[in-house]
Enzyme design. Structure first.
Site, mmCIF file in Angstrom:
data_model
loop_
_atom_site.group_PDB
_atom_site.id
_atom_site.type_symbol
_atom_site.label_atom_id
_atom_site.label_comp_id
_atom_site.label_asym_id
_atom_site.label_seq_id
_atom_site.Cartn_x
_atom_site.Cartn_y
_atom_site.Cartn_z
ATOM 1 C CG ASP A 13 -1.710 -1.295 1.342
ATOM 2 O OD1 ASP A 13 -2.252 -1.749 0.324
ATOM 3 O OD2 ASP A 13 -1.733 -1.865 2.450
ATOM 4 C CE LYS A 16 3.046 -2.055 -4.668
ATOM 5 N NZ LYS A 16 2.682 -1.936 -3.254
ATOM 6 C CB ALA A 39 -2.438 -6.260 -5.306
ATOM 7 N N GLY A 40 -4.674 -4.165 -4.663
ATOM 8 C CA GLY A 40 -5.719 -3.330 -5.242
ATOM 9 C C GLY A 40 -5.292 -1.885 -5.224
ATOM 10 C CG HIS A 41 -3.284 0.056 -7.747
ATOM 11 N ND1 HIS A 41 -2.520 -1.070 -7.764
ATOM 12 C CD2 HIS A 41 -3.397 0.467 -9.024
ATOM 13 C CE1 HIS A 41 -2.168 -1.325 -9.002
ATOM 14 N NE2 HIS A 41 -2.686 -0.421 -9.783
ATOM 15 N NE ARG A 143 5.990 -30.277 -6.685
ATOM 16 C CZ ARG A 143 6.901 -31.127 -6.252
ATOM 17 N NH1 ARG A 143 7.760 -31.626 -7.090
ATOM 18 N NH2 ARG A 143 6.950 -31.475 -4.982
ATOM 19 C CD GLN A 227 0.661 -8.631 -2.656
ATOM 20 O OE1 GLN A 227 1.458 -9.249 -3.333
ATOM 21 N NE2 GLN A 227 -0.592 -8.512 -2.998
ATOM 22 C CB THR A 302 -7.405 -0.854 -1.987
ATOM 23 O OG1 THR A 302 -6.294 -0.096 -1.556
ATOM 24 C CG2 THR A 302 -8.049 -0.212 -3.171
ATOM 25 N N PRO A 307 -9.016 -1.106 8.625
ATOM 26 C CG PRO A 307 -9.638 -0.573 10.809
ATOM 27 C CD PRO A 307 -9.923 -1.507 9.690
HETATM 28 P P1 IMP Z 1 -2.594 -12.825 1.594
HETATM 29 O O1 IMP Z 1 -1.678 -12.219 0.573
HETATM 30 O O2 IMP Z 1 -4.043 -12.582 1.312
HETATM 31 O O3 IMP Z 1 -2.271 -14.269 1.849
HETATM 32 O O4 IMP Z 1 -2.316 -12.092 3.000
HETATM 33 C C1 IMP Z 1 -1.070 -12.233 3.683
HETATM 34 C C2 IMP Z 1 -0.671 -10.919 4.345
HETATM 35 O O5 IMP Z 1 -0.315 -9.984 3.331
HETATM 36 C C3 IMP Z 1 -1.776 -10.267 5.168
HETATM 37 O O6 IMP Z 1 -1.189 -9.588 6.272
HETATM 38 C C4 IMP Z 1 -2.359 -9.247 4.210
HETATM 39 O O7 IMP Z 1 -2.980 -8.173 4.880
HETATM 40 C C5 IMP Z 1 -1.107 -8.801 3.478
HETATM 41 N N1 IMP Z 1 -1.375 -8.291 2.141
HETATM 42 C C6 IMP Z 1 -1.687 -9.000 1.041
HETATM 43 N N2 IMP Z 1 -1.862 -8.185 -0.008
HETATM 44 C C7 IMP Z 1 -1.638 -6.943 0.427
HETATM 45 C C8 IMP Z 1 -1.628 -5.659 -0.209
HETATM 46 O O8 IMP Z 1 -1.858 -5.503 -1.421
HETATM 47 N N3 IMP Z 1 -1.350 -4.604 0.607
HETATM 48 C C9 IMP Z 1 -1.051 -4.747 1.915
HETATM 49 N N4 IMP Z 1 -1.035 -5.907 2.544
HETATM 50 C C10 IMP Z 1 -1.325 -7.009 1.808
#
Ligand code: IMP
Length: 429
Positions: A13, A16, A39-41, A143, A227, A302, A307
């Site tokens: 977050d 990027k 991920a999201g933006h 696998r 991430q 996102t 929070p």
């Molecule tokens: P997962 O990727 O859903 O398995 O989550 C694993 C950890 O990565 C958790 O603490 C999530 O909150 C964090 N996480 C995964 N994707 C993001 C992201 O895009 N931004 C911030 N934290 C992330």
């Protein structure tokens, strides 16, 4: 020929998307190479707001090819939703998107496992995004139960899917007898997923070959990390990480493009630190300071709307991830959020069990034991959102940034002072 990668250096977050957007115009191809719909933006292009999760930000430029490469895990339902939304908004997605036939698919059983594993872990839970990311990558490395997008177009696809669905439903039913998992094996579910694959088929290709041809032909590539480096599966704050290589080391494995082509790595940092989900966070401010950062920075997830945990800038962590990712210059984002603080702190070293260190620990227990050693800097009251040159910033803001650059041992190429493309101080990117 040049390849640039944009890597988040904290826990994700870091904004990027804005930097990727600035760089996109200078590149022929933009590549997502790891992670998934966790991920999201939000991107603002031509005055319109778009939400992206898997589709690379390059999609808004007509002459830029967007690629979802082999290291990404794809939730087909979610990706098709994104594609259809963009198509309806008039974005040229049908000509400008390619998806790797080697990418792995996320199925409903992956999301069920994500939910179950988080619930079983209770207080110790990683706090994932529940998008099935970890279970899908587990199957990839295991696998035998993995399904790649290219598998969906083979003559035996339906039979294989049926077997895998049954194996997963049986496993889940044993692990959680309170719920019925029969639906996971239904013929209609299998048909739905085969249909999703058919809808994605026009985009599917061998992206590794495509990208290798492109770099060898002298095209400019931009790699868009998802991430942040502290969530890297191998080098992050394990086990409180995501399941892919989210630091700079992941670019080559996820895309298939060798590291020797990557000539520039931009490391993205917030002017402070945030984290979503569980795990230690040495500079966390679970108090009024953290709340003020959260309010001013609108620090809510996102994807999950959770929070975000907020805290002071951690230069020990940033120095580690800048080195790990081979960062050539830094982009410091959201500086405007820090206006109006009387004082700002930068963590310059850790004390772990009485020992002072400037190194980031490899074990989560040591990270938990960290007492951050802070330097205090005077803040600034002025609004910085109108600054367009480094010299326009208040002296205290300049000093704060210079100190970050000094400790992290990298020059600052860009400072962001607001969400708009124009609210940027471009020093030397
Ligand atoms: P997962 O990727 O859903 O398995 O989550 C694993 C950890 O990565 C958790 O603490 C999530 O909150 C964090 N996480 C995964 N994707 C993001 C992201 O895009 N931004 C911030 N934290 C992330």
């Amino acid at each position: 020929m040049s390849a640039t990668s944009v890597i988040g250096l904290q826990w994700g977050d870091e904004a990027k998307g804005k930097v990727v957007d600035i760089f996109t115009s200078k590149n022929d191809i933009v590549v997502r190479y790891q992670g998934g719909a966790n991920a999201g933006h939000t991107i603002v292009a031509d005055g319109k707001k778009y939400k992206l999760s898997l589709v690379p930000s390059g999609i808004f430029r007509h002459n830029v090819q967007s690629v979802i490469a082999s290291g990404v895990v794809i939730d087909p339902e979610s990706l098709l939703g994104e594609i259809n939304t963009l198509r309806n908004q008039g974005v040229a997605i049908d000509t400008n998107l390619l998806i790797s036939d080697r990418s792995h698919l996320i199925f409903p059983w992956h999301k069920e496992k994500d939910r179950l594993l988080n619930a079983l872990a209770g207080q110790e839970s990683i706090g994932t995004t529940m998008r099935g990311i970890g279970p899908c990558y587990s199957d990839k490395y295991g696998r035998s139960l993995a399904v790649r997008l290219g598998d969906m177009f083979r003559p035996n696809a339906k039979e294989r899917l049926r077997e895998i669905a049954k194996a997963n439903a049986d496993y889940l039913a044993k692990a959680d007898s309170d719920k019925s998992y029969e639906e996971l094996t239904s013929e209609s579910l299998l048909a739905t997923y085969l249909d999703y694959a058919e809808q994605l088929k026009p985009f599917v290709t061998d992206t590794t070959a495509y990208l290798l041809d492109a770099v060898e032909a002298g095209k400019n590539l931009l790699f868009e990390g998802a991430q942040g480096a502290l969530l890297d599966i191998d080098h992050g704050t394990f086990p409180y990480v995501t399941s892919s290589n989210s630091s700079g080391v992941g670019v080559s494995s996820g895309s298939g493009v060798p590291a020797c082509y990557i000539t520039k790595v931009v490391g993205i940092l917030k002017a402070y630190t945030t984290r979503v989900g569980g795990g230690p966070f040495p500079t966390e401010q679970d108090n009024e300071t953290g709340q003020k950062i959260r309010d001013r920075g609108n620090e809510y997830g996102t994807v999950t709307k959770r929070p975000r945990r907020c805290g002071w800038f951690d230069a020990v962590a940033a120095r580690y991830t800048a080195r790990l990712s081979g960062v050539s210059s830094l982009a410091v984002m959201l500086l405007d959020v820090l206006s109006t603080f009387d004082e700002l702190k930068i963590c310059t070293a850790y004390e772990i069990n009485g020992q002072r260190t400037a190194n980031f620990p490899s074990h989560v227990d040591d990270l938990r034991a960290v007492k951050p050693i802070y330097e205090t800097h005077p803040g600034w009251q002025d609004d910085v959102t109108g600054a367009r040159n480094f010299g326009d910033l208040p002296r205290n803001a300049q000093n704060y940034l210079n100190r970050i650059s000094e400790i992290v041992s990298r020059s600052i190429g860009l400072v962001s002072v607001g969400p708009d493309r124009e609210q940027t101080i471009n020093i030397n990117l």
